[in-house]
Design a protein around this motif. Structure first.
Motif, PDB file in Angstrom:
ATOM      1  N   THR A  20      61.506  32.582  27.199  1.00  0.00           N
ATOM      2  CA  THR A  20      60.786  31.964  26.086  1.00  0.00           C
ATOM      3  C   THR A  20      59.330  31.681  26.461  1.00  0.00           C
ATOM      4  N   ILE A  21      59.088  31.272  27.702  1.00  0.00           N
ATOM      5  CA  ILE A  21      57.712  31.011  28.129  1.00  0.00           C
ATOM      6  C   ILE A  21      56.919  32.314  28.219  1.00  0.00           C
ATOM      7  N   ILE A  22      57.515  33.362  28.776  1.00  0.00           N
ATOM      8  CA  ILE A  22      56.823  34.651  28.854  1.00  0.00           C
ATOM      9  C   ILE A  22      56.530  35.185  27.451  1.00  0.00           C
ATOM     10  N   PHE A  23      57.488  35.013  26.541  1.00  0.00           N
ATOM     11  CA  PHE A  23      57.279  35.435  25.158  1.00  0.00           C
ATOM     12  C   PHE A  23      56.144  34.644  24.522  1.00  0.00           C
ATOM     13  N   ARG A  24      56.142  33.351  24.768  1.00  0.00           N
ATOM     14  CA  ARG A  24      55.099  32.487  24.187  1.00  0.00           C
ATOM     15  C   ARG A  24      53.704  32.890  24.694  1.00  0.00           C
ATOM     16  N   ILE A  25      53.601  33.263  25.959  1.00  0.00           N
ATOM     17  CA  ILE A  25      52.300  33.611  26.530  1.00  0.00           C
ATOM     18  C   ILE A  25      51.816  34.970  26.043  1.00  0.00           C
ATOM     19  N   ASN A  26      52.732  35.936  25.911  1.00  0.00           N
ATOM     20  CA  ASN A  26      52.326  37.326  25.717  1.00  0.00           C
ATOM     21  C   ASN A  26      52.567  37.888  24.325  1.00  0.00           C
ATOM     22  N   CYS A  27      53.313  37.196  23.481  1.00  0.00           N
ATOM     23  CA  CYS A  27      53.689  37.761  22.181  1.00  0.00           C
ATOM     24  C   CYS A  27      52.461  38.168  21.369  1.00  0.00           C
ATOM     25  N   VAL A  28      51.588  37.220  21.087  1.00  0.00           N
ATOM     26  CA  VAL A  28      50.428  37.499  20.233  1.00  0.00           C
ATOM     27  C   VAL A  28      49.485  38.492  20.903  1.00  0.00           C
ATOM     28  N   SER A  29      49.258  38.335  22.210  1.00  0.00           N
ATOM     29  CA  SER A  29      48.316  39.217  22.893  1.00  0.00           C
ATOM     30  C   SER A  29      48.808  40.668  22.901  1.00  0.00           C
ATOM     31  N   GLU A  40      42.518  43.612  25.848  1.00  0.00           N
ATOM     32  CA  GLU A  40      41.322  42.835  26.156  1.00  0.00           C
ATOM     33  C   GLU A  40      41.630  41.446  26.688  1.00  0.00           C
ATOM     34  N   TYR A  41      42.896  41.076  26.714  1.00  0.00           N
ATOM     35  CA  TYR A  41      43.257  39.685  26.992  1.00  0.00           C
ATOM     36  C   TYR A  41      43.804  39.575  28.402  1.00  0.00           C
ATOM     37  N   THR A  42      42.896  39.616  29.374  1.00  0.00           N
ATOM     38  CA  THR A  42      43.304  39.671  30.773  1.00  0.00           C
ATOM     39  C   THR A  42      43.898  38.357  31.258  1.00  0.00           C
ATOM     40  N   ALA A  43      43.613  37.240  30.584  1.00  0.00           N
ATOM     41  CA  ALA A  43      44.133  35.953  31.053  1.00  0.00           C
ATOM     42  C   ALA A  43      45.643  35.870  30.888  1.00  0.00           C
ATOM     43  N   PRO A  45      48.230  38.210  31.267  1.00  0.00           N
ATOM     44  CA  PRO A  45      49.000  38.660  32.440  1.00  0.00           C
ATOM     45  C   PRO A  45      48.785  37.796  33.673  1.00  0.00           C
ATOM     46  N   MET A  46      47.575  37.216  33.815  1.00  0.00           N
ATOM     47  CA  MET A  46      47.327  36.351  34.962  1.00  0.00           C
ATOM     48  C   MET A  46      48.153  35.065  34.863  1.00  0.00           C
ATOM     49  N   ILE A  47      48.217  34.476  33.670  1.00  0.00           N
ATOM     50  CA  ILE A  47      49.030  33.269  33.481  1.00  0.00           C
ATOM     51  C   ILE A  47      50.500  33.595  33.696  1.00  0.00           C
ATOM     52  N   THR A  48      50.926  34.752  33.219  1.00  0.00           N
ATOM     53  CA  THR A  48      52.323  35.169  33.414  1.00  0.00           C
ATOM     54  C   THR A  48      52.633  35.331  34.895  1.00  0.00           C
ATOM     55  N   TYR A  49      51.700  35.953  35.636  1.00  0.00           N
ATOM     56  CA  TYR A  49      51.893  36.102  37.083  1.00  0.00           C
ATOM     57  C   TYR A  49      52.013  34.741  37.766  1.00  0.00           C
ATOM     58  N   CYS A  50      51.141  33.802  37.416  1.00  0.00           N
ATOM     59  CA  CYS A  50      51.191  32.476  38.047  1.00  0.00           C
ATOM     60  C   CYS A  50      52.506  31.782  37.736  1.00  0.00           C
ATOM     61  N   PHE A  51      52.940  31.884  36.485  1.00  0.00           N
ATOM     62  CA  PHE A  51      54.207  31.247  36.109  1.00  0.00           C
ATOM     63  C   PHE A  51      55.378  31.853  36.871  1.00  0.00           C
ATOM     64  N   SER A 113      42.926  39.836  39.578  1.00  0.00           N
ATOM     65  CA  SER A 113      43.776  38.771  40.108  1.00  0.00           C
ATOM     66  C   SER A 113      43.228  38.205  41.411  1.00  0.00           C
ATOM     67  N   HIS A 114      42.362  38.959  42.103  1.00  0.00           N
ATOM     68  CA  HIS A 114      41.772  38.442  43.335  1.00  0.00           C
ATOM     69  C   HIS A 114      40.950  37.190  43.071  1.00  0.00           C
ATOM     70  N   LEU A 115      40.381  37.061  41.883  1.00  0.00           N
ATOM     71  CA  LEU A 115      39.568  35.898  41.558  1.00  0.00           C
ATOM     72  C   LEU A 115      40.371  34.609  41.580  1.00  0.00           C
ATOM     73  N   HIS A 116      41.665  34.709  41.311  1.00  0.00           N
ATOM     74  CA  HIS A 116      42.491  33.507  41.168  1.00  0.00           C
ATOM     75  C   HIS A 116      43.759  33.571  42.015  1.00  0.00           C
ATOM     76  N   HIS A 117      43.734  34.347  43.098  1.00  0.00           N
ATOM     77  CA  HIS A 117      44.990  34.579  43.797  1.00  0.00           C
ATOM     78  C   HIS A 117      45.497  33.345  44.548  1.00  0.00           C
ATOM     79  N   TRP A 118      44.644  32.364  44.809  1.00  0.00           N
ATOM     80  CA  TRP A 118      45.103  31.123  45.430  1.00  0.00           C
ATOM     81  C   TRP A 118      45.341  30.013  44.410  1.00  0.00           C
ATOM     82  N   ALA A 119      45.081  30.278  43.133  1.00  0.00           N
ATOM     83  CA  ALA A 119      45.152  29.212  42.122  1.00  0.00           C
ATOM     84  C   ALA A 119      46.567  28.664  41.979  1.00  0.00           C
TER      85      ALA A 119
END
Length: 322
Positions: A20-29, A40-43, A45-51, A113-119
């Motif tokens: 449900t969380i992955i769907f919520r993050i990626n459905c619209v994008s 165009e919405y690179t954030a 996949p990055m949020i999905t990776y962090c989660f 993803s290198h920009l935020h790999h320690w986030a």
């Protein structure tokens, strides 16, 4: 903190919640990307990776999450994996031309993803230490006023010095140089802001309501602002009145974001029912297969030069009946 809290020890790892969380993050994008024909919405996949990184780390051998030393060994192993993947020069293992030509989207995502790999890792460390940090603040506030102000003042000065060094150092670098240093220095202003924001009880008891409201629709606002505010300016409704035009576009953006938010919540509840792992897995598989089939059909119709209004209408009606 959600995974680490003992009250969420049982239900937080369910596949239904993950889907449900992955769907919520990626459905619209995903569907916006399919409509406009490019991603165009690179954030997202990055949020999905962090989660997923946090979920997997806490899920694997979760029985040791509350052991003081074993859990730290697990976090050390995670940090070692992150260091090897992003901080070691793995490009030497592959041909750069092959990666650029054959796996360009994956290579671009890796570079981004290198920009935020320690986030995500820093966020986990912060969440785990949140209870003791909160206890420290409350303990300091219970001491004598002079001791209280001196202790907080020392922390304030140390963090301010760190922000100053960051501002006159990495922040002044060129864009390419700053991108290299950001994973290691970006935590400094964030940590300072969190401390300054919560430095006293009065500030912790109050917040800006409008920001809390906008936070509910932040994902949709992020997705839609690419189209409402472009590089050449915002959508033009009233030529010659840029401020009035900006207000109208902003109001439409917030209204559309609110509608998209509610639609995604309704779709999520319909397609991925909570606490029903098996049904969620079946529906998620059906969604992936359905989108893949439609993409294949689109490519086939495009190659056959058969993309017309009648063809698309027929396919839409048939898929709707099925």
């Amino acid at each position: 903190y959600f995974y680490y809290h003992p009250a969420n020890n049982h239900d937080s790892y369910r596949m239904s919640r993950v889907l449900t969380i992955i769907f919520r993050i990626n459905c619209v994008s995903v569907f916006l990307s399919l409509v406009i024909g490019k991603a165009e919405y690179t954030a997202c996949p990055m949020i999905t990776y962090c989660f997923l990184l946090i979920w997997l780390t806490m899920r694997i051998h979760r029985s040791i999450n509350y052991d003081r030393y074993q859990f730290r060994v697990k976090l050390f192993g995670l940090s070692a994996c992150i260091f090897i993947i992003w901080d070691c020069d793995i490009s030497q293992l592959f041909s750069y031309d092959v990666m650029q030509n054959s796996f360009q989207p994956i290579w671009e995502l890796y570079c981004l993803s290198h920009l935020h790999h320690w986030a995500a890792f820093c966020g986990m460390i912060f969440a785990i230490n949140l209870p003791i940090a909160s206890f420290q603040l409350r303990k300091l506030e219970s001491l004598h006023v002079l001791t209280h102000f001196m202790a907080k003042g020392l922390i304030f000065v140390a963090l301010s010095a760190g922000v100053l060094v960051w501002a006159v150092g990495p922040l002044q670098m060129s864009s390419s140089a700053y991108n290299i240093s950001h994973p290691y220095f970006g935590i400094v202003p964030v940590l300072a802001f969190i401390y300054f924001r919560n430095i006293c009880g009065t500030m912790r008891e109050h917040h800006v309501g409008i920001l809390s409201l906008l936070g509910k629709y932040s994902l949709e606002i992020y997705l839609l602002h690419h189209h409402a505010f472009t590089d050449t300016g915002c959508i033009m409704f009233i030529p010659g009145y840029p401020r009035c035009n900006f207000v109208i576009v902003s109001m439409l953006l917030l209204f559309t974001a609110r509608v998209l938010h509610h639609l995604s919540i309704i779709l999520r509840q319909m397609l991925l029912p909570e606490n029903e792992d098996r049904k969620c897995m079946q529906h998620a598989s059906a969604i992936v297969v359905g989108v893949a089939v439609l993409c294949i059909m689109t490519r086939a119709l495009n190659s056959a030069d058969m993309i017309t209004f009648g063809t698309i209408s027929t396919i839409t009606i048939v898929c709707g009946i099925l």
